[in-house]
Design a protein around this motif. Structure first.
Motif, PDB file in Angstrom:
ATOM      1  N   MET A 183       0.967  -1.064  -0.103  1.00 46.56           N
ATOM      2  CA  MET A 183       0.388  -0.477  -0.415  1.00 46.56           C
ATOM      3  C   MET A 183       0.391   1.694  -0.160  1.00 46.56           C
ATOM      4  O   MET A 183       0.585   2.413  -0.557  1.00 46.56           O
ATOM      5  CB  MET A 183      -0.414   0.034   1.177  1.00 46.56           C
ATOM      6  CG  MET A 183      -1.883   1.264   1.514  1.00 46.56           C
ATOM      7  SD  MET A 183      -3.503   0.707   1.990  1.00 46.56           S
ATOM      8  CE  MET A 183      -3.608   2.571   2.262  1.00 46.56           C
ATOM      9  N   PHE A 184       1.987   1.326   0.556  1.00 45.48           N
ATOM     10  CA  PHE A 184       2.508   2.244   0.861  1.00 45.48           C
ATOM     11  C   PHE A 184       3.353   2.777  -0.308  1.00 45.48           C
ATOM     12  O   PHE A 184       3.939   4.026  -0.579  1.00 45.48           O
ATOM     13  CB  PHE A 184       4.130   2.007   1.810  1.00 45.48           C
ATOM     14  CG  PHE A 184       3.202   2.683   2.590  1.00 45.48           C
ATOM     15  CD1 PHE A 184       2.741   3.627   3.482  1.00 45.48           C
ATOM     16  CD2 PHE A 184       3.380   1.492   4.087  1.00 45.48           C
ATOM     17  CE1 PHE A 184       1.987   3.736   4.837  1.00 45.48           C
ATOM     18  CE2 PHE A 184       2.686   2.197   5.475  1.00 45.48           C
ATOM     19  CZ  PHE A 184       1.393   3.099   6.155  1.00 45.48           C
ATOM     20  N   LYS A 185       3.693   0.813  -1.654  1.00 48.94           N
ATOM     21  CA  LYS A 185       4.608   1.529  -2.570  1.00 48.94           C
ATOM     22  C   LYS A 185       3.528   2.771  -3.679  1.00 48.94           C
ATOM     23  O   LYS A 185       3.890   3.383  -4.310  1.00 48.94           O
ATOM     24  CB  LYS A 185       5.223   0.106  -3.139  1.00 48.94           C
ATOM     25  CG  LYS A 185       5.951   0.031  -2.406  1.00 48.94           C
ATOM     26  CD  LYS A 185       6.583  -1.446  -3.465  1.00 48.94           C
ATOM     27  CE  LYS A 185       8.098  -1.634  -2.194  1.00 48.94           C
ATOM     28  NZ  LYS A 185       8.230  -2.991  -2.994  1.00 48.94           N
ATOM     29  N   THR A 186       2.386   1.842  -3.581  1.00 48.20           N
ATOM     30  CA  THR A 186       1.371   2.650  -4.531  1.00 48.20           C
ATOM     31  C   THR A 186       1.185   3.811  -3.985  1.00 48.20           C
ATOM     32  O   THR A 186       1.210   4.858  -5.027  1.00 48.20           O
ATOM     33  CB  THR A 186       0.058   2.187  -4.034  1.00 48.20           C
ATOM     34  OG1 THR A 186       0.419   0.835  -4.544  1.00 48.20           O
ATOM     35  CG2 THR A 186      -1.151   2.413  -5.385  1.00 48.20           C
TER      36      THR A 186
END
Length: 68
Positions: free
Chosen positions: A1-4
């Motif tokens: 989620m944080f990469k997105t």
């Protein structure tokens, strides 16, 4: 989620920088004359050649603005 979220913010930042560059008259006025002369030069060509040359003029205009 944080990469997105990270990549989404990077993409939005790049879009913001491009909008700023292309909406600032000091950056675009230098290249506007070249763009118009390029388009006027290709006005008499057949349709498909005119479209191809129009994209080439647009490409050169983008490169000119990014160099500013």
């Amino acid at each position: 989620m944080f990469k997105t979220l990270f990549w989404g913010l990077i993409i939005l930042s790049l879009i913001g920088v491009l909008i700023y560059l292309f909406s600032t008259p000091t950056a675009t006025n230098v290249c506007a004359g070249d763009m118009l002369s390029c388009l006027e030069k290709n006005v008499q060509l057949p349709f498909f050649e005119k479209i191809g040359q129009g994209f080439a003029c647009l490409y050169h205009n983008v490169i000119c603005i990014l160099k500013q």
